[in-house]
Design a protein around this motif. Sequence first.
Motif, short mmCIF file in Angstrom:
data_model
loop_
_atom_site.label_atom_id
_atom_site.label_comp_id
_atom_site.label_asym_id
_atom_site.label_seq_id
_atom_site.Cartn_x
_atom_site.Cartn_y
_atom_site.Cartn_z
N ALA A 93 0.73 -0.89 0.22
CA ALA A 93 -0.01 0.08 -0.50
C ALA A 93 0.46 1.15 0.11
CB ALA A 93 -0.80 0.20 1.06
N LEU A 94 0.19 2.41 -1.42
CA LEU A 94 0.94 3.54 -0.67
C LEU A 94 0.80 4.13 0.08
CD1 LEU A 94 -0.05 4.70 -4.47
CD2 LEU A 94 2.37 3.79 -3.75
N ASN A 95 2.14 5.25 0.53
CA ASN A 95 2.24 5.76 1.84
C ASN A 95 1.35 7.40 1.93
OD1 ASN A 95 3.50 4.55 4.35
ND2 ASN A 95 5.08 5.14 2.78
N LYS A 96 0.71 7.64 2.08
CA LYS A 96 0.30 8.88 2.35
C LYS A 96 0.82 10.64 2.76
CE LYS A 96 -4.53 9.28 2.58
NZ LYS A 96 -5.68 9.32 2.53
N VAL A 97 0.67 11.41 2.44
CA VAL A 97 0.93 12.89 3.71
C VAL A 97 -0.45 13.67 3.00
CG1 VAL A 97 1.55 15.27 3.42
CG2 VAL A 97 3.58 12.48 2.92
N ASP A 98 -1.06 13.83 4.32
CA ASP A 98 -2.24 14.69 4.45
C ASP A 98 -1.97 16.19 5.07
OD1 ASP A 98 -3.92 12.77 3.78
OD2 ASP A 98 -4.63 12.20 5.47
N LEU A 99 -2.56 17.27 4.21
CA LEU A 99 -1.86 18.80 4.50
C LEU A 99 -2.71 19.72 4.33
CD1 LEU A 99 0.27 20.76 5.68
CD2 LEU A 99 0.99 21.06 3.78
N SER A 100 -2.96 20.40 5.04
CA SER A 100 -4.06 21.50 5.51
C SER A 100 -3.91 22.88 5.86
CB SER A 100 -5.54 21.06 6.22
OG SER A 100 -5.64 20.63 7.52
N VAL A 101 -3.74 23.63 5.43
CA VAL A 101 -4.12 24.90 6.46
C VAL A 101 -5.30 25.69 6.49
CG1 VAL A 101 -2.34 27.49 6.24
CG2 VAL A 101 -1.54 24.87 5.26
N THR A 102 -6.21 26.67 7.33
CA THR A 102 -7.64 26.81 6.72
C THR A 102 -6.76 27.75 8.01
OG1 THR A 102 -8.13 25.46 9.17
CG2 THR A 102 -8.46 24.43 7.18
N GLN A 103 -7.78 28.73 7.81
CA GLN A 103 -8.29 29.59 8.40
C GLN A 103 -10.16 30.40 9.34
OE1 GLN A 103 -6.53 32.76 9.89
NE2 GLN A 103 -7.57 33.47 10.43
N GLU A 104 -10.65 30.53 9.99
CA GLU A 104 -11.84 30.71 10.67
C GLU A 104 -11.95 32.18 11.07
OE1 GLU A 104 -14.01 29.45 14.51
OE2 GLU A 104 -12.08 29.37 14.61
N PHE A 105 -13.09 32.70 10.28
CA PHE A 105 -13.78 33.34 10.14
C PHE A 105 -15.20 33.66 11.05
CE2 PHE A 105 -11.42 33.25 6.12
CZ PHE A 105 -10.60 34.09 6.48
N ASP A 106 -14.77 34.97 12.48
CA ASP A 106 -16.00 34.68 12.86
C ASP A 106 -16.82 35.75 12.79
OD1 ASP A 106 -15.52 36.22 15.58
OD2 ASP A 106 -13.84 35.59 14.42
N TYR A 107 -17.61 36.35 13.09
CA TYR A 107 -19.09 37.36 12.44
C TYR A 107 -18.29 38.38 13.31
CZ TYR A 107 -23.03 39.87 12.08
OH TYR A 107 -23.86 41.25 11.16
N ALA A 108 -17.79 38.00 14.80
CA ALA A 108 -17.87 39.82 15.39
C ALA A 108 -16.19 40.50 14.95
CB ALA A 108 -17.85 39.07 16.98
N THR A 109 -14.99 39.59 14.47
CA THR A 109 -14.02 39.98 14.33
C THR A 109 -14.34 40.87 12.60
OG1 THR A 109 -12.86 38.38 14.96
CG2 THR A 109 -12.09 39.71 13.65
N SER B 103 -4.44 19.57 1.49
CA SER B 103 -3.88 17.82 0.12
C SER B 103 -4.00 17.22 0.34
CB SER B 103 -2.25 18.85 -0.23
OG SER B 103 -1.98 18.73 0.72
N GLU B 104 -4.02 16.07 -0.53
CA GLU B 104 -3.49 14.48 -0.01
C GLU B 104 -2.73 14.27 -1.02
OE1 GLU B 104 -6.61 11.62 0.07
OE2 GLU B 104 -8.05 13.35 1.66
N LEU B 105 -0.98 13.77 -0.70
CA LEU B 105 -0.14 13.13 -1.40
C LEU B 105 0.45 12.04 -1.32
CD1 LEU B 105 1.31 16.61 -1.16
CD2 LEU B 105 0.32 15.99 -2.24
N THR B 106 0.47 11.22 -2.64
CA THR B 106 0.89 9.96 -2.76
C THR B 106 2.03 9.80 -3.29
OG1 THR B 106 -1.53 8.84 -4.12
CG2 THR B 106 -0.79 8.83 -1.62
#
Length: 387
Positions: A73-89, A261-264
């Motif tokens: 089976a192939l190895n897998k690399v998961d990467l995510s960069v997220t930004q939260e946006f709230d109403y008050a800010t 992203s999901e990388l194999t």
Amino acid sequence: MRLIAILILTVCTYATLHAQSADEVLQSIAANNPALRTLRATADASRLDNATGLNLSDPQVDFAYKWGAPSDALNKVDLSVTQEFDYATVFGLKRQEARMRNTIVDIEQQQQEQIIMLEASELLINLVHSNRLSLQYAERLAQMRTLVDKYQKALSAGEVSRLDISKVRLALAELQAEADAHGVQHQSLLSQLRAYNGGIDIAFSDTVYPSAPLSYTAYSAQPTASHLLQVRGEAQQNLSAQEVRMARAASLPSLSVGYVSELTKAEKLRGVGIGLSIPLWSNHNNVRRAKAHQQAQAAAIDEARLQLQSQREQMQAQAAALQSSLTSSRRLLAEVDDTAMMALALSAGEISLIDYIWNMQNLYSLRQQVLLTERDYRIALLRLSAL
């Protein structure tokens, strides 16, 4: 004696040249008072606190390396960069709240500064009164010492008895003790003035009250307590309403957007991730709590207005009563104040020594009462002008 007189005159002239007016003293206190410096530093720190936490939350980076099983089976690399946006800010509610809190900080700073400067002004009024008493004690002591010298010479000439000279010396000793006690109180007032001025010595020898209220001669930018209370009430109501809006905004979902992203070895998947945070339980009762605080603030403001109105009415009545008493006391003093006539009557033998001393004591007691009433009247006017 001439040398002593010259020295005293020189010292008095030096003190007069270097003495500061009430206006200059208050300006010095405004610049050097430790409590004012602490108050300003605390207000600056509070403004920085209010300016903290107004931006979006920090971006979140998630990384995962996954080993495949079985071995083919192939190895897998998961990467995510997220930004939260709230109403008050996003819609600036936090910055609006910060500006409102800074307004309240400014008003509270002005209120505390007014209290400190009012205390300093009352201290100066007490010092003017004390300086007046010092002059009166100096006059009385000079008169009594002259009387003692006169009776000492009369005793040597056999014109009076030792009992008469004992009476005069006793009266002088009592007056000296009273003057010494006043000197201690006067030094205490000067020590308080030095403390208000940040430990810096200050010369204040005025014996005439300024025509304008003391707290506004050097600190004229200060608004009255009524105006500050009104402005603070409006600012507090605005802040309470803003807190209700903030509580409602906290109940709205927040959105997270980012790169994933999901990388194999065989394939590479990249795209956009969107998340939604729904506050089902974390903000329970927040709106009700904010509204309850809003009602409590409104009640506190109404109570403060009523207390201020009551204080103003009391001070107006007190100032009017003191003014009437001062006018009556001055009229009575003008009618009975005749030290020269009593001295002539004593020399002519028309009154006894005891009667003379008793009459002089009563006269100076009335003078002191007039000075005390005027001091209380000036303090009442000062507090009334501050309200």
